[in-house]
Design a protein around this motif. Structure first.
Motif, PDB file in Angstrom:
ATOM      1  N   ILE A  42       0.739  -1.189   0.099  1.00 49.23           N
ATOM      2  CA  ILE A  42      -0.154   0.250  -0.139  1.00 49.23           C
ATOM      3  C   ILE A  42       0.982   1.251  -0.102  1.00 49.23           C
ATOM      4  CG2 ILE A  42      -1.762   1.273   1.291  1.00 49.23           C
ATOM      5  CD1 ILE A  42      -3.013  -1.342   2.189  1.00 49.23           C
ATOM      6  N   ARG A  43       0.952   1.879  -1.265  1.00 52.28           N
ATOM      7  CA  ARG A  43       1.605   3.286  -1.265  1.00 52.28           C
ATOM      8  C   ARG A  43       0.551   4.201  -1.446  1.00 52.28           C
ATOM      9  NH1 ARG A  43       7.130   2.354  -2.143  1.00 52.28           N
ATOM     10  NH2 ARG A  43       7.624  -0.055  -2.293  1.00 52.28           N
ATOM     11  N   SER A  44       1.234   5.482  -1.442  1.00 52.66           N
ATOM     12  CA  SER A  44       0.416   6.559  -1.395  1.00 52.66           C
ATOM     13  C   SER A  44      -0.543   6.799  -2.780  1.00 52.66           C
ATOM     14  CB  SER A  44       1.225   8.004  -1.849  1.00 52.66           C
ATOM     15  OG  SER A  44       1.904   8.119  -2.698  1.00 52.66           O
ATOM     16  N   ASP A  45      -0.210   5.980  -3.844  1.00 52.78           N
ATOM     17  CA  ASP A  45      -1.182   5.929  -4.910  1.00 52.78           C
ATOM     18  C   ASP A  45      -2.152   4.820  -5.088  1.00 52.78           C
ATOM     19  OD1 ASP A  45       0.779   4.153  -5.203  1.00 52.78           O
ATOM     20  OD2 ASP A  45       1.121   4.964  -7.645  1.00 52.78           O
ATOM     21  N   PHE A  46      -2.117   4.177  -3.844  1.00 55.05           N
ATOM     22  CA  PHE A  46      -2.724   2.911  -3.680  1.00 55.05           C
ATOM     23  C   PHE A  46      -4.363   3.123  -3.862  1.00 55.05           C
ATOM     24  CE2 PHE A  46      -5.273  -0.364  -1.083  1.00 55.05           C
ATOM     25  CZ  PHE A  46      -4.738  -1.716  -1.898  1.00 55.05           C
ATOM     26  N   ALA A  47      -5.092   2.524  -4.621  1.00 49.63           N
ATOM     27  CA  ALA A  47      -6.620   2.912  -4.768  1.00 49.63           C
ATOM     28  C   ALA A  47      -7.271   1.602  -5.004  1.00 49.63           C
ATOM     29  CB  ALA A  47      -6.728   3.753  -6.074  1.00 49.63           C
ATOM     30  N   SER A 199      -9.696  -0.131  -1.942  1.00 47.33           N
ATOM     31  CA  SER A 199      -8.611   0.821  -1.031  1.00 47.33           C
ATOM     32  C   SER A 199      -8.899   0.803   0.423  1.00 47.33           C
ATOM     33  CB  SER A 199      -8.853   2.215  -1.679  1.00 47.33           C
ATOM     34  OG  SER A 199     -10.072   2.836  -0.826  1.00 47.33           O
ATOM     35  N   GLU A 200     -10.022   0.168   0.937  1.00 44.47           N
ATOM     36  CA  GLU A 200     -10.125   0.066   2.517  1.00 44.47           C
ATOM     37  C   GLU A 200      -9.593  -1.090   2.985  1.00 44.47           C
ATOM     38  OE1 GLU A 200     -12.573   0.653   0.353  1.00 44.47           O
ATOM     39  OE2 GLU A 200     -13.634   2.706   1.038  1.00 44.47           O
ATOM     40  N   THR A 201      -8.760  -1.912   2.207  1.00 42.30           N
ATOM     41  CA  THR A 201      -8.169  -3.144   2.414  1.00 42.30           C
ATOM     42  C   THR A 201      -7.408  -3.136   3.612  1.00 42.30           C
ATOM     43  OG1 THR A 201      -8.369  -4.029   0.187  1.00 42.30           O
ATOM     44  CG2 THR A 201      -6.912  -5.041   1.865  1.00 42.30           C
ATOM     45  N   VAL A 203      -4.626  -3.893   6.559  1.00 37.91           N
ATOM     46  CA  VAL A 203      -3.294  -4.539   6.172  1.00 37.91           C
ATOM     47  C   VAL A 203      -3.178  -5.518   7.120  1.00 37.91           C
ATOM     48  CG1 VAL A 203      -2.011  -2.410   5.755  1.00 37.91           C
ATOM     49  CG2 VAL A 203      -2.257  -2.919   8.094  1.00 37.91           C
ATOM     50  N   LYS A 230       1.692  -1.714   4.321  1.00 38.81           N
ATOM     51  CA  LYS A 230       1.901  -0.424   3.857  1.00 38.81           C
ATOM     52  C   LYS A 230       3.470  -0.487   3.463  1.00 38.81           C
ATOM     53  CE  LYS A 230      -1.258   2.303   6.422  1.00 38.81           C
ATOM     54  NZ  LYS A 230      -2.060   1.228   7.821  1.00 38.81           N
ATOM     55  N   GLU A 234       4.095   5.658   3.151  1.00 36.62           N
ATOM     56  CA  GLU A 234       3.023   5.599   4.146  1.00 36.62           C
ATOM     57  C   GLU A 234       3.246   4.655   5.316  1.00 36.62           C
ATOM     58  OE1 GLU A 234      -0.053   6.226   2.746  1.00 36.62           O
ATOM     59  OE2 GLU A 234       1.426   7.564   1.564  1.00 36.62           O
ATOM     60  N   LEU A 237       5.459   6.990   7.841  1.00 32.47           N
ATOM     61  CA  LEU A 237       4.495   7.715   8.570  1.00 32.47           C
ATOM     62  C   LEU A 237       3.609   7.040   9.675  1.00 32.47           C
ATOM     63  CD1 LEU A 237       3.228  10.170   6.151  1.00 32.47           C
ATOM     64  CD2 LEU A 237       4.672  10.620   7.873  1.00 32.47           C
ATOM     65  N   TYR A 238       2.870   5.799   9.221  1.00 38.48           N
ATOM     66  CA  TYR A 238       2.274   5.080   9.970  1.00 38.48           C
ATOM     67  C   TYR A 238       3.006   4.378  11.152  1.00 38.48           C
ATOM     68  CZ  TYR A 238      -0.974   1.435  11.343  1.00 38.48           C
ATOM     69  OH  TYR A 238      -1.758   0.551  11.997  1.00 38.48           O
ATOM     70  N   ALA A 241       3.804   7.479  13.774  1.00 38.40           N
ATOM     71  CA  ALA A 241       2.629   7.793  14.347  1.00 38.40           C
ATOM     72  C   ALA A 241       2.176   6.921  15.491  1.00 38.40           C
ATOM     73  CB  ALA A 241       1.458   7.478  13.602  1.00 38.40           C
TER      74      ALA A 241
ATOM     75  N   GLN B   2      -6.133   9.376  -6.974  1.00 38.46           N
ATOM     76  CA  GLN B   2      -6.421   9.137  -5.738  1.00 38.46           C
ATOM     77  C   GLN B   2      -5.218   8.821  -4.917  1.00 38.46           C
ATOM     78  OE1 GLN B   2      -9.859   8.610  -6.184  1.00 38.46           O
ATOM     79  NE2 GLN B   2      -9.732   7.189  -4.824  1.00 38.46           N
ATOM     80  N   ILE B   3      -5.384   9.344  -3.734  1.00 39.39           N
ATOM     81  CA  ILE B   3      -4.220   9.229  -2.718  1.00 39.39           C
ATOM     82  C   ILE B   3      -4.512   8.386  -1.445  1.00 39.39           C
ATOM     83  CG2 ILE B   3      -4.730  11.536  -1.960  1.00 39.39           C
ATOM     84  CD1 ILE B   3      -1.444  11.829  -1.885  1.00 39.39           C
ATOM     85  N   TYR B   4      -3.558   7.736  -0.894  1.00 41.86           N
ATOM     86  CA  TYR B   4      -3.787   6.892   0.134  1.00 41.86           C
ATOM     87  C   TYR B   4      -3.314   7.527   1.426  1.00 41.86           C
ATOM     88  CZ  TYR B   4      -4.058   2.771   3.029  1.00 41.86           C
ATOM     89  OH  TYR B   4      -4.526   1.909   4.067  1.00 41.86           O
ATOM     90  N   PRO B   6      -2.253   7.506   5.112  1.00 38.34           N
ATOM     91  CA  PRO B   6      -1.851   6.325   6.124  1.00 38.34           C
ATOM     92  C   PRO B   6      -2.492   6.047   7.364  1.00 38.34           C
ATOM     93  CG  PRO B   6      -0.446   8.380   5.933  1.00 38.34           C
ATOM     94  CD  PRO B   6      -1.587   8.482   4.927  1.00 38.34           C
ATOM     95  N   ILE B   7      -3.035   7.186   7.897  1.00 39.74           N
ATOM     96  CA  ILE B   7      -3.812   6.922   9.215  1.00 39.74           C
ATOM     97  C   ILE B   7      -5.262   6.460   8.960  1.00 39.74           C
ATOM     98  CG2 ILE B   7      -3.992   7.838  11.609  1.00 39.74           C
ATOM     99  CD1 ILE B   7      -1.302   7.287  11.095  1.00 39.74           C
ATOM    100  N   GLU B   9      -6.245   5.437   6.599  1.00 36.73           N
ATOM    101  CA  GLU B   9      -6.622   3.815   5.897  1.00 36.73           C
ATOM    102  C   GLU B   9      -7.676   3.891   4.736  1.00 36.73           C
ATOM    103  OE1 GLU B   9      -6.321   1.170   9.057  1.00 36.73           O
ATOM    104  OE2 GLU B   9      -4.266   1.004   8.976  1.00 36.73           O
ATOM    105  N   SER B  11      -8.490   5.587   0.550  1.00 37.97           N
ATOM    106  CA  SER B  11      -7.737   6.410  -0.469  1.00 37.97           C
ATOM    107  C   SER B  11      -9.027   7.374  -1.118  1.00 37.97           C
ATOM    108  CB  SER B  11      -7.013   5.403  -1.532  1.00 37.97           C
ATOM    109  OG  SER B  11      -8.062   5.055  -2.443  1.00 37.97           O
TER     110      SER B  11
END
Lengths: 270, 308
Positions: A42-47, A199-201, A203, A230, A234, A237-238, A241, B2-4, B6-7, B9, B11
């Protein structure tokens, strides 16, 4: 495509990989499966991402069916029913379900009810209606019709509504899927299953079970693993956090202060 | 595109989020409100978990108010002393609010409480502001002079102890009312993901009787610090601040806020207040409808973490 198929074929020739669990020795049916990727990142462009499972069944006959079930990591879930109190809808009557699959997809060559027996589906937890959804806090055992230790729910018939609500909600989010013709049979006992991770998959670790059904029961099965994780920014950052929340909080403050200040400076000089 | 996040969760569309930030930032600069009361419900509607929406909003509002407060600082339309008193109250409120938030979340009632808070506050404040500003506009159109401010009667507020002078606002009053207002706003910041400007601006005008010229700057000043504390606490305690989402909203927000401040200088105060009031009432009605209308699904799933 060709390469992956030969890969799948190569797998079947490895004897240790294709062990049938429930198969009587006479039938010699075996099934094997492989993923195009063992890890979904899951990267920032994960859709969302397509999930393709290749496999091969040895001794596949006409009339046999193949089932592919994907289970996501288990989570505890609280299900609440909305009730009208003074004109507004309020969450009430919580029921805690334990170890609920956060993702569940089942693909098959035909609709499950067309070829599989109730007992086989129930035993292996295949299909939405047979997915194990348990609320241990509400359970007790009693003797029913002379049978001792029957597990019943304190909620009685209402537990069914709660179970259906879980399936309905998850289906709406595309996290629970039943694909009647999601498995395609290719030549020479090969098959391919196509599913989708939205996209809500969540982890975590996924298990993929592949079954070969004959005469209503599985005669061979096989399990493989998939990891959803992730990656890249991603991931950084996760982890930050959750592992260093104080540092992360300070970072959020600095980012907000800097960008606000920057904007004020830029617009002033214009 | 689209952008995912991280917190959160989930996109979402990048341009949609940028546009949201821009629009809400504009209102923030124009009206001196953080805009959180619009953004938080929209974020929740987009599918972001309420806890993440509220916490991330605090972070975004902080950035908008930095740039807004700096603009007012340069124009000297900011009462630092009054702001500081409000901030002290605000910090206490914020700390308490974050605890209450965590407790309600564990009960599964956080959505309801957020909605009820919104309906209550927005309803009362929106309708009061609407009536007041429409009356002001009508008076101006009829050419009647605004009613002369009579010498105020000695009010309850004037009887309170710990009096001090606020030179910029030209007030001599007790620190208790601004402390209490600050506290309430801090509580709202943590519970509702709002800066609290929509409560503070009217409170400063009608309760503290501050001059309108310094009200917006001072409220932004207070919001800046209270949202900073809220962001930090939510991040450190609940891990619900999504820094990627915040950054996207901030980029749109800070740009919008600068335009808003400029536009605000050109619009008349009554129209501005009437516009804000209409917006507040509209959001309130929408939320009230959602509470009362029969939901599509009577059951909700709440992820239960750890022990029961």
């Amino acid at each position: 495509m060709i390469r992956t198929l030969t890969f799948a074929l190569a797998l079947t020739s490895l004897p240790c990989l294709a062990v049938a669990q429930d198969a009587p020795p006479a039938q010699q049916a075996r099934i094997a499966a492989a993923l195009t990727e063992d890890v979904v990142e899951i990267r920032s462009d994960f859709a969302g991402a397509p999930l393709t499972i290749f496999g091969a069944a040895e001794g596949l006959q006409d009339g046999d069916d193949i089932v592919v079930a994907v289970r996501g990591p288990e989570r505890d879930l609280r299900v609440m029913k909305k009730e009208r109190v003074l004109g507004i809808w309020v969450n009430s009557a919580p029921v805690r379900f334990e170890s609920v699959a956060s993702y569940y997809a089942v693909a098959s060559t035909r609709p499950l009810s067309d070829f599989a027996g109730f007992a086989a589906l129930r035993r292996n937890g295949i299909g939405m209606t047979h997915l194990p959804l348990r609320a241990p806090d509400e359970e007790r055992t009693e003797t029913l019709l002379g049978v001792p230790d029957v597990v019943v729910s304190d909620l009685g018939a209402e537990i069914v509504d709660y179970r259906q609500a879980i399936v309905r909600n998850k289906t709406r989010q595309s996290l629970y899927v039943e694909a009647d013709s999601g498995v395609e049979r290719l030549e020479g006992g090969l098959f391919i299953a196509r599913l989708f991770l939205p996209s809500e998959t969540p982890v975590g670790d996924y298990t993929i079970e592949v079954y070969l059904f004959r005469d209503g029961a599985p005669i061979a099965s096989r399990e493989t693993q998939l990891q959803v994780a992730k990656a890249g920014m991603e991931r950084v950052l996760y982890d930050l956090a959750h592992d260093r929340p104080i540092l992360y909080g300070l970072l959020a403050l600095i980012m907000a202060a800097l960008s606000g200040w920057l904007a004020a400076v830029v617009t002033r000089n214009r | 595109m689209q952008i995912y996040l991280p917190i959160a969760e989930i996109s979402l569309n990048l341009y949609l989020l940028l546009g949201l930030g821009l629009g809400v930032g504009f209102l923030s600069g124009l009206l001196g409100v953080g805009g959180g009361f619009l953004m938080t419900p929209i974020l929740i509607f987009l599918g972001i978990p309420p806890a993440v929406a509220v916490s991330t909003q605090a972070n975004q509002i902080m950035a908008s108010s930095v740039s807004g407060a700096l603009a007012h600082w340069r124009r000297k339309s900011l009462d630092v002393k009054m702001g500081t008193v409000l901030i002290i109250g605000g910090m206490v409120g914020s700390v308490l609010g974050v605890q209450i938030f965590g407790y309600l979340q564990s009960l599964g009632q956080i959505d309801l409480v957020i909605s009820l808070c919104y309906v209550g506050f927005l309803g009362v404040i929106g309708s009061l502001m609407l009536v007041e500003s429409v009356n002001a506009i009508r008076r101006r159109m009829n050419g009647n002079p605004p009613p002369k401010r009579k010498r105020r009667k000695r009010r309850l507020i004037d009887a309170l102890p710990f009096k001090t002078r606020f030179p910029v606002s030209g007030l001599y009053m007790s620190v208790i009312p601004p402390l209490a207002i600050g506290f309430l706003v801090g509580l709202l910041a943590a519970l509702m993901g709002v800066g609290g400007g929509f409560v503070m601006v009217p409170a400063m005008i009608y309760i503290l009787c501050m001059p309108t010229s310094v009200v917006i700057g001072t409220s932004l000043f207070q919001i800046l610090f209270v949202t900073a504390v809220t962001t930090f606490l939510q991040a450190a305690q609940n891990q619900t601040v999504d820094i990627v989402l915040a950054a996207i909203l901030i980029v749109g927000g800070v740009v919008g806020a600068q335009f808003g401040v400029k536009a605000g200088a050109k619009v008349k105060g009554e129209e501005l207040r009437a516009g804000l009031a209409l917006l507040v009432v509209a959001v309130c009605l929408k939320l009230a409808w959602d509470l009362a209308a029969t939901p599509n699904d009577l059951y909700v799933l709440i992820e239960a973490g750890g022990a029961p």
